[in-house]
Design a protein around this motif. Structure first.
Motif, short mmCIF file in Angstrom:
data_model
loop_
_atom_site.label_atom_id
_atom_site.label_comp_id
_atom_site.label_asym_id
_atom_site.label_seq_id
_atom_site.Cartn_x
_atom_site.Cartn_y
_atom_site.Cartn_z
N ALA A 50 0.80 -1.20 0.10
CA ALA A 50 0.24 0.06 -0.17
C ALA A 50 0.96 1.27 -0.10
O ALA A 50 1.84 1.46 0.62
N ALA A 51 0.37 2.40 -0.77
CA ALA A 51 0.88 3.46 -0.53
C ALA A 51 0.63 4.23 0.64
O ALA A 51 -0.33 3.90 1.21
N PRO A 52 1.31 5.12 1.26
CA PRO A 52 1.06 5.59 2.67
C PRO A 52 -0.49 6.20 2.77
O PRO A 52 -1.17 5.74 3.54
N MET A 53 -1.07 6.82 1.72
CA MET A 53 -2.43 7.42 1.98
C MET A 53 -3.32 6.44 1.58
O MET A 53 -4.76 6.73 1.85
N GLU A 54 -3.21 5.11 1.33
CA GLU A 54 -4.04 4.04 0.99
C GLU A 54 -4.15 3.14 2.58
O GLU A 54 -5.17 2.36 2.51
N LEU A 157 -0.03 -1.51 11.25
CA LEU A 157 0.14 -0.37 10.64
C LEU A 157 1.27 0.55 11.49
O LEU A 157 1.86 1.37 10.62
N ALA A 158 1.67 0.29 12.79
CA ALA A 158 2.88 0.92 13.25
C ALA A 158 4.03 0.69 12.35
O ALA A 158 4.87 1.48 12.04
N MET A 159 4.45 -0.82 12.27
CA MET A 159 5.75 -1.13 11.36
C MET A 159 5.61 -0.68 10.03
O MET A 159 6.50 -0.06 9.29
N THR A 160 4.22 -0.56 9.22
CA THR A 160 4.46 -0.01 7.98
C THR A 160 4.35 1.56 7.96
O THR A 160 5.19 1.98 7.08
N ILE A 161 3.84 2.50 8.89
CA ILE A 161 4.21 3.77 8.85
C ILE A 161 5.66 4.06 9.35
O ILE A 161 6.13 4.68 8.32
N LYS A 164 7.51 3.19 5.88
CA LYS A 164 7.20 4.12 4.59
C LYS A 164 7.41 5.54 4.93
O LYS A 164 7.64 6.29 3.87
N ARG A 165 7.52 6.02 6.12
CA ARG A 165 7.61 7.61 6.34
C ARG A 165 9.00 8.37 5.77
O ARG A 165 8.86 9.48 5.35
N ALA A 166 10.09 7.50 5.75
CA ALA A 166 11.15 8.21 5.41
C ALA A 166 11.30 8.19 3.76
O ALA A 166 12.19 9.15 3.37
N SER A 167 10.41 7.73 3.12
CA SER A 167 10.42 7.66 1.66
C SER A 167 9.15 8.38 0.94
O SER A 167 8.65 8.55 -0.30
N SER A 168 8.44 8.94 1.99
CA SER A 168 7.14 9.64 1.44
C SER A 168 6.74 11.07 2.54
O SER A 168 7.07 11.03 3.70
N ASP A 169 6.42 11.90 1.75
CA ASP A 169 6.21 13.19 2.54
C ASP A 169 4.86 13.33 2.99
O ASP A 169 4.48 14.33 3.79
N SER A 170 4.03 12.19 2.70
CA SER A 170 2.48 12.44 3.15
C SER A 170 2.46 12.46 4.91
O SER A 170 1.58 13.01 5.34
#
Length: 424
Positions: A50-54, A157-161, A164-170
């Motif tokens: 999933a993409a961050p905002m998905e 969700l915690a692991m996913t966030i 992904k947060r280092a590679s997304s500005d969302s």
């Protein structure tokens, strides 16, 4: 006391097959995993893709599969005052004045009754030791088995966030309430997670003003035997200050990862600064904590001494030692031999490191905030027995509230707690 229902176990062998991105248990055969394991497999596969905002839509598909009305995902804002919804629709919540905020503050489940007969189970989003936010699971009834699946969702969700947060500005856009100044943007790109820890120790830090920091920074890292921490304060409050701190942090990490001893580590930083930024210098404390024995070792380079907190009291001058020159040009000219100080901690001890921007604040009457007022604030923040990250959050907010959230200088705090297994 009721027992938690058990779910069917995995089959004796065989593959679960590929995931289509939807949720729900399929038919079970002796060669297939049980429904609970299938659900977990599908959740992991979907979260990975999933993409961050998905992620809010992913959480809702999970909710539909397990019989929940809805699942809302919230992230804490940069200053840890608000819980901001990751998806559109839900309202922003106050960390200090909501049931969701209570779950975040306490690192624990909280249940809220809604007027229409529904209930919301609020669960913290925690990756390792770092608090990211909360999820809210809404339904008419939430039993033990369903709650266990909500915890599973929160963990994924915690692991996913985090991944992904280092590679997304969302995520950064969601958790910021104002524009970030360039020096602060640069320094925050270098910072580690706000909180790290294991069964022996926890280290947590905060920086203010959150959007305008110029020369302060912290670092912490764990190996199997040692907690490494650093707090840094560069001269000035501009982009050059940020560059100084960034070089100091890079030098610190470079030497640390080469397994350098503390004096060699400080030497690496000071030579890097003298070579690349000869007009700049940086104060700081670089420290190591032995996780098994609780022995704290540190070098103080022109910085305020750490404070030792034991049984909710700040022990007067317990860690005060003669400070040596700052790192950079002054230290290089002084040609000093770096001293390593030592102190044996007791289980439950906390050590607080801070920059002088904290004690040099001005009160409403113009007087300096000072160490005595700062100590009083520490005692109030820790006396309630809050976990270290929450105690530090309350401490920095009490300081900011005294200043109407307007600081003239950077104020950085790093709190570590040594609590080896079996000490309660």
């Amino acid at each position: 006391m009721s027992s938690e229902p058990t779910e069917p176990g995995p089959g004796s062998s065989g593959s679960a097959g590929s995931s289509s991105g939807s949720f729900g248990p399929g038919k079970r055969s002796p060669r297939q995993p049980g429904p609970g394991e299938q659900l977990f497999e599908q959740l992991l596969a979907s979260a990975h893709a999933a993409a961050p905002m998905e992620l809010p839509a992913l959480a809702q598909r999970f909710a539909d599969a397990v019989g929940l009305d809805r699942v809302d995902v919230y992230l804490v804002d940069l200053q840890q005052r608000y819980l901001v919804p990751l998806g559109e629709g839900p309202p922003t919540l106050n960390v200090d004045a909501s049931v969701a905020g209570s779950a975040y503050r306490a690192h624990a489940l909280r249940v809220e009754e809604l007027p229409q007969g529904k209930i919301v189970a609020w669960l913290p989003l925690i990756d390792g030791a770092e608090r990211l936010g909360v999820i809210g699971a809404t339904a008419s009834v939430i039993d033990v088995a369903l709650l266990r699946r909500c915890r599973m969702l929160a963990s994924v969700l915690a692991m996913t966030i985090t991944s992904k947060r280092a590679s997304s500005d969302s995520f950064a856009r969601r958790t910021r309430s104002e524009a970030m100044q360039l020096p602060a943007e640069m320094l925050r790109a270098f910072l580690p997670p706000r909180t790290i820890g294991n069964s022996h120790v926890i280290s947590t830090a905060v920086l203010e003003p959150a959007y305008e920091i110029g020369g302060d920074a912290f670092d912490h890292s764990l190996t199997p035997s040692t907690l490494h921490v650093a707090i840094l304060d560069a001269m000035g409050h501009n982009l050059a200050s940020g560059l100084t701190t960034a070089v100091a942090m890079a030098g610190c990490r470079n030497a640390r990862r080469a397994e350098a001893e503390l004096p060699e580590l400080v030497d690496t930083v000071q030579h890097a600064l003298a070579g690349w930024l000869p007009e700049q210098f940086c104060t700081g404390i670089l420290a190591q904590l032995d996780l098994a024995e609780g022995l704290l070792r540190w070098c103080n380079c022109g910085h305020p001494p750490p404070l030792l907190i034991r049984d909710h009291r700040v022990l007067d001058r317990a860690l005060e030692r003669p400070a040596q020159p700052p790192m950079g040009t002054p230290a290089l000219l002084a040609d000093v031999a770096w001293q390593v100080h030592e102190e044996a901690l007791e289980p439950g001890d906390r050590v607080l490191m801070y920059t002088d921007g904290v004690t040099e604040l001005r009160t409403g009457g113009g007087a300096e905030f000072g160490l005595e007022r700062f100590t009083d604030s520490i005692i109030r923040a820790t006396a309630a027995g809050e976990p270290a990250p929450e105690a530090l959050r309350q401490l920095i907010h009490s300081i900011l509230d005294r200043q109407d959230n307007q600081l003239r200088d950077d104020a950085t705090l790093l709190l570590l707690e040594w609590r080896p297994p079996g000490t309660g």
